[in-house]
Design an enzyme around this catalytic site. Structure first.
Site, PDB file in Angstrom:
ATOM      1  CG  HIS A  96       0.038   7.083   5.105  1.00  0.00           C
ATOM      2  ND1 HIS A  96       1.403   7.571   6.232  1.00  0.00           N
ATOM      3  CD2 HIS A  96       0.287   5.379   5.964  1.00  0.00           C
ATOM      4  CE1 HIS A  96       2.388   6.533   5.987  1.00  0.00           C
ATOM      5  NE2 HIS A  96       1.837   5.733   5.383  1.00  0.00           N
ATOM      6  CG  HIS A 103      -1.061   1.442   7.116  1.00  0.00           C
ATOM      7  ND1 HIS A 103      -0.405   1.222   8.397  1.00  0.00           N
ATOM      8  CD2 HIS A 103      -0.328   2.105   5.967  1.00  0.00           C
ATOM      9  CE1 HIS A 103       0.905   1.721   8.181  1.00  0.00           C
ATOM     10  NE2 HIS A 103       1.175   2.110   6.926  1.00  0.00           N
ATOM     11  CD  GLU A 104      -0.542   2.903   2.652  1.00  0.00           C
ATOM     12  OE1 GLU A 104      -0.457   3.706   2.677  1.00  0.00           O
ATOM     13  OE2 GLU A 104       0.284   1.167   2.704  1.00  0.00           O
ATOM     14  N   GLY A 149       0.794  -1.187  -0.045  1.00  0.00           N
ATOM     15  CA  GLY A 149      -0.124   0.052   0.203  1.00  0.00           C
ATOM     16  C   GLY A 149       1.194   1.210  -0.326  1.00  0.00           C
ATOM     17  CD  GLN A 175       3.002   5.632   2.982  1.00  0.00           C
ATOM     18  OE1 GLN A 175       2.535   5.323   2.241  1.00  0.00           O
ATOM     19  NE2 GLN A 175       4.460   5.408   3.491  1.00  0.00           N
ATOM     20  CB  CYS A 225       4.898   2.323   7.196  1.00  0.00           C
ATOM     21  SG  CYS A 225       4.440   3.830   6.665  1.00  0.00           S
ATOM     22  CG  LEU A 226       6.277   1.145   1.352  1.00  0.00           C
ATOM     23  CD1 LEU A 226       6.055   1.121   0.296  1.00  0.00           C
ATOM     24  CD2 LEU A 226       7.440   0.081   0.995  1.00  0.00           C
TER      25      LEU A 226
END
Length: 187
Positions: free
Chosen positions: A153, A149-150, A59, A64, A107-108
Site C-alpha cells: 500500500h 501486503h500493507e 493490518g 488506506q 483487504c479493508l
C-alpha cells in the site's frame, strides 16, 4: 516489544478514520517517508489501530485512510488482548526468503474480495517504532504476509495487482462490485 500506544481491541460504532476503496486515486500514490516521529504520528497510529479493529482488520496502511505517509499498523491476532499490535514507520524489507508461499488475502479497501497471492514466506523488516526508535524484526507466515501486503500500500500497490488467476480475480471483483480496470497488474 510492547507498543507505546494502548488501544483497546474492540469495534467502535464510528471508527475515527474513513477507509478508501479500490478505484480511489489516493490508494495509488507512493507514500512519503516520515521525517519525525512525534505526538501527531502517535495519534495517527492510535486512530489507525482503532479503525483497523473497528473494521475487523489485521493490518492497515496510512494510504488506506488517505494519509500519504509511510506507516502501517499490524495485529495478526486481534482476538488476543495480550498480543501487542505493531506500528511500523518507514518500514523496509531488508531480507526476504527464497521460499515462497501462496495464501489467501483480503483487504479493508476491497471488502468481500479474497484471492490467492504468492509472496516470500519469511522477511526481515527494519522500521521505526511509535517512539521513533529503530527496530528490526523477522516475520514468517501470517505476520510476514500482512506486513508485505500493507507495505505494498505504501507503494501504491494493492493485493489484487499481484493475483495471477485472472478469471478468479474478475469474478471476485465483480461479485464485490469493483472494476477490473482499477487493477494495475504486476508482471
Amino acid at each position: 516489544m510492547a507498543a507505546a500506544i494502548e488501544v483497546e481491541k474492540k469495534k467502535l460504532k464510528q471508527p475515527p478514520l474513513a477507509l478508501h476503496y479500490l478505484g480511489d486515486r489516493v490508494l495509488r500514490q507512493p507514500a512519503k517517508r516520515i521525517a519525525k516521529v512525534d505526538g501527531d504520528i502517535r495519534e495517527l497510529a492510535r486512530k489507525m489501530l482503532q479503525t483497523m479493529y473497528s473494521e475487523d482488520g489485521i493490518g492497515l496502511a496510512a494510504p488506506q485512510v488517505a494519509v500519504n505517509k509511510q506507516m502501517l499498523v499490524v495485529d495478526p491476532d486481534p482476538e488476543d488482548a495480550a498480543t501487542p499490535a505493531l506500528v511500523l514507520i518507514n518500514p523496509k524489507i531488508v531480507r526476504a526468503s527464497k521460499e515462497i508461499c501462496t495464501g489467501q488475502e483480503g483487504c479493508l479497501s476491497i471488502p468481500g474480495v479474497y484471492l490467492d497471492v504468492v509472496r516470500p514466506a519469511a522477511i526481515e523488516v527494519s522500521f521505526k517504532d511509535e517512539t521513533g526508535r529503530p527496530q528490526k524484526i523477522s516475520a514468517s507466515d501470517l505476520l510476514a504476509r500482512v506486513i508485505q501486503h500493507e507495505m505494498d500500500h505504501l507503494n501504491g500497490i494493492m493485493f489484487v495487482d499481484r493475483v495471477e488467476n485472472a478469471l478468479a480475480l474478475n469474478q471476485e471483483l465483480q461479485k464485490g462490485g469493483f472494476s477490473a480496470k482499477d487493477v494495475n497488474k504486476i508482471a
